[in-house]
Scaffold this motif. Sequence first.
Motif, short mmCIF file in Angstrom:
data_model
loop_
_atom_site.label_atom_id
_atom_site.label_comp_id
_atom_site.label_asym_id
_atom_site.label_seq_id
_atom_site.Cartn_x
_atom_site.Cartn_y
_atom_site.Cartn_z
N MET A 1 -67.00 2.31 -67.41
CA MET A 1 -67.72 1.03 -68.18
C MET A 1 -69.06 0.87 -67.65
O MET A 1 -69.66 1.49 -66.75
CB MET A 1 -67.07 -0.36 -67.09
CG MET A 1 -65.43 -0.53 -67.52
SD MET A 1 -64.97 -1.99 -66.81
CE MET A 1 -64.76 -1.64 -65.17
N SER A 2 -69.94 0.27 -68.53
CA SER A 2 -71.30 0.37 -68.22
C SER A 2 -71.67 -0.76 -67.24
O SER A 2 -70.61 -1.33 -66.78
CB SER A 2 -71.88 -0.43 -69.87
OG SER A 2 -71.70 -1.57 -70.02
N GLY A 3 -72.92 -0.77 -66.88
CA GLY A 3 -73.30 -1.75 -65.62
C GLY A 3 -73.03 -3.19 -66.32
O GLY A 3 -72.47 -3.76 -65.22
N LYS A 4 -73.12 -3.67 -67.53
CA LYS A 4 -72.91 -5.09 -67.77
C LYS A 4 -71.26 -5.03 -67.90
O LYS A 4 -70.79 -6.23 -67.28
CB LYS A 4 -73.34 -5.32 -68.84
CG LYS A 4 -73.44 -6.66 -69.50
CD LYS A 4 -73.72 -7.83 -68.72
CE LYS A 4 -75.29 -8.16 -68.99
NZ LYS A 4 -75.60 -9.42 -67.98
N ALA A 5 -70.56 -4.17 -68.26
CA ALA A 5 -69.17 -4.28 -68.18
C ALA A 5 -68.55 -4.52 -66.77
O ALA A 5 -67.71 -5.31 -66.59
CB ALA A 5 -68.54 -3.34 -68.94
N THR A 6 -69.24 -3.56 -65.82
CA THR A 6 -68.62 -3.87 -64.56
C THR A 6 -68.98 -5.12 -63.89
O THR A 6 -68.20 -5.53 -63.36
CB THR A 6 -69.49 -2.53 -63.82
OG1 THR A 6 -69.09 -1.28 -64.35
CG2 THR A 6 -68.85 -2.58 -62.32
N GLU A 7 -70.19 -5.53 -63.93
CA GLU A 7 -70.53 -6.85 -63.73
C GLU A 7 -69.65 -8.22 -64.16
O GLU A 7 -69.26 -8.68 -63.48
CB GLU A 7 -71.89 -7.21 -64.06
CG GLU A 7 -72.78 -8.53 -63.74
CD GLU A 7 -73.79 -8.74 -64.45
OE1 GLU A 7 -74.10 -9.93 -64.83
OE2 GLU A 7 -74.84 -7.69 -64.81
N ILE A 8 -69.31 -8.00 -65.37
CA ILE A 8 -68.54 -9.01 -66.09
C ILE A 8 -67.07 -8.82 -65.49
O ILE A 8 -66.49 -9.80 -65.06
CB ILE A 8 -68.55 -8.76 -67.46
CG1 ILE A 8 -69.81 -9.33 -68.11
CG2 ILE A 8 -67.61 -9.63 -68.38
CD1 ILE A 8 -69.97 -8.85 -69.44
N SER A 9 -66.60 -7.64 -65.38
CA SER A 9 -65.57 -7.41 -64.65
C SER A 9 -65.26 -7.89 -63.27
O SER A 9 -64.04 -8.37 -63.06
CB SER A 9 -65.01 -5.61 -64.55
OG SER A 9 -63.77 -5.52 -63.97
N GLU A 10 -66.07 -7.79 -62.50
CA GLU A 10 -66.07 -8.30 -61.17
C GLU A 10 -66.13 -9.72 -61.08
O GLU A 10 -65.33 -10.24 -60.32
CB GLU A 10 -67.32 -7.51 -60.38
CG GLU A 10 -67.19 -6.26 -60.21
CD GLU A 10 -68.43 -5.48 -59.60
OE1 GLU A 10 -69.52 -6.33 -59.21
OE2 GLU A 10 -68.37 -4.22 -59.07
N VAL A 26 -63.01 -3.71 -68.68
CA VAL A 26 -63.82 -4.44 -69.53
C VAL A 26 -64.90 -3.57 -70.62
O VAL A 26 -65.31 -2.53 -69.93
CB VAL A 26 -64.85 -5.72 -69.00
CG1 VAL A 26 -65.90 -6.32 -70.01
CG2 VAL A 26 -63.92 -6.57 -68.20
N GLU A 27 -64.76 -4.13 -71.82
CA GLU A 27 -65.60 -3.23 -72.74
C GLU A 27 -66.79 -4.17 -73.37
O GLU A 27 -66.20 -5.22 -73.70
CB GLU A 27 -65.01 -2.36 -73.93
CG GLU A 27 -64.08 -1.39 -73.49
CD GLU A 27 -63.23 -0.85 -74.77
OE1 GLU A 27 -63.09 -1.40 -75.78
OE2 GLU A 27 -62.87 0.19 -74.37
N TYR A 28 -68.00 -3.73 -73.27
CA TYR A 28 -69.09 -4.79 -73.93
C TYR A 28 -69.88 -3.87 -74.86
O TYR A 28 -70.30 -2.88 -74.32
CB TYR A 28 -69.89 -5.44 -72.61
CG TYR A 28 -71.19 -6.24 -73.33
CD1 TYR A 28 -70.77 -7.21 -74.12
CD2 TYR A 28 -72.30 -6.01 -72.91
CE1 TYR A 28 -72.04 -8.09 -74.38
CE2 TYR A 28 -73.58 -6.57 -73.53
CZ TYR A 28 -73.07 -7.53 -74.24
OH TYR A 28 -74.05 -8.52 -74.85
N ALA A 29 -69.81 -4.32 -76.07
CA ALA A 29 -70.63 -3.71 -76.93
C ALA A 29 -71.74 -4.83 -77.67
O ALA A 29 -71.16 -5.44 -78.61
CB ALA A 29 -69.58 -3.27 -78.07
N PRO A 30 -72.84 -4.81 -77.24
CA PRO A 30 -73.72 -5.72 -77.62
C PRO A 30 -74.27 -5.35 -78.99
O PRO A 30 -74.18 -3.94 -79.34
CB PRO A 30 -74.97 -5.55 -76.58
CG PRO A 30 -74.72 -4.04 -76.20
CD PRO A 30 -73.17 -3.91 -76.30
N HIS A 31 -74.84 -6.23 -79.85
CA HIS A 31 -75.09 -6.11 -80.99
C HIS A 31 -76.11 -7.10 -81.49
O HIS A 31 -75.88 -8.25 -81.03
CB HIS A 31 -73.96 -5.84 -82.01
CG HIS A 31 -74.38 -5.30 -83.48
ND1 HIS A 31 -74.94 -6.33 -84.61
CD2 HIS A 31 -74.53 -3.91 -83.77
CE1 HIS A 31 -75.11 -5.44 -85.60
NE2 HIS A 31 -74.89 -4.18 -85.18
#
Length: 178
Positions: A1-10, A26-31
Amino acid sequence: MSGKATEISELLAPTVEALGLELLGVEYAPHRSGGVLRLYIDAPGRHVGIEDCEAASREVSAVLDVEDPIDSAYTLEVSSPGIDRPLFTPAQFARFAGEQAKVNLRLPVDGRRRLQARIVRVEGDSIVLAPEEGRELVVAHENIEKARLVPDLVALGLAAAPKPSGPKRGKGKVDQES
């Protein structure tokens, strides 16, 4: 998981757990025009139903509205893991030791960034994979960009077993004597 995904998961794990569910990852794909925030949930001891996804979506949406961890517009998706279950943590890899997985790496290992391999075991934060018989590849968990189980469709009853290969028989003519 990316840093943002890890933060959101926690941030969201306690909310999902309060529903009696498990947040797998969590997967987060910004666009620029709107990203996607995808949560994978599991229901220990049973299958995840649409009601579980709806309940998790409602509760998680409330937390996201208050905490606002994403600066731009995004779409929230809550999903069951499905038969090609994503793997996010070393513990999840350990749980499925012996199974086949498709793995995408951040940095190449042994010249490869994508591979399909059997999960052999977990050693600390490293995953031991066997892409070929008799050969093991040790991959640091933080080097795994994405991983999913490869379902055994025959074992699940979703495909026919392969026919045994034997000697090929031709359709030659048979000589007949009168």
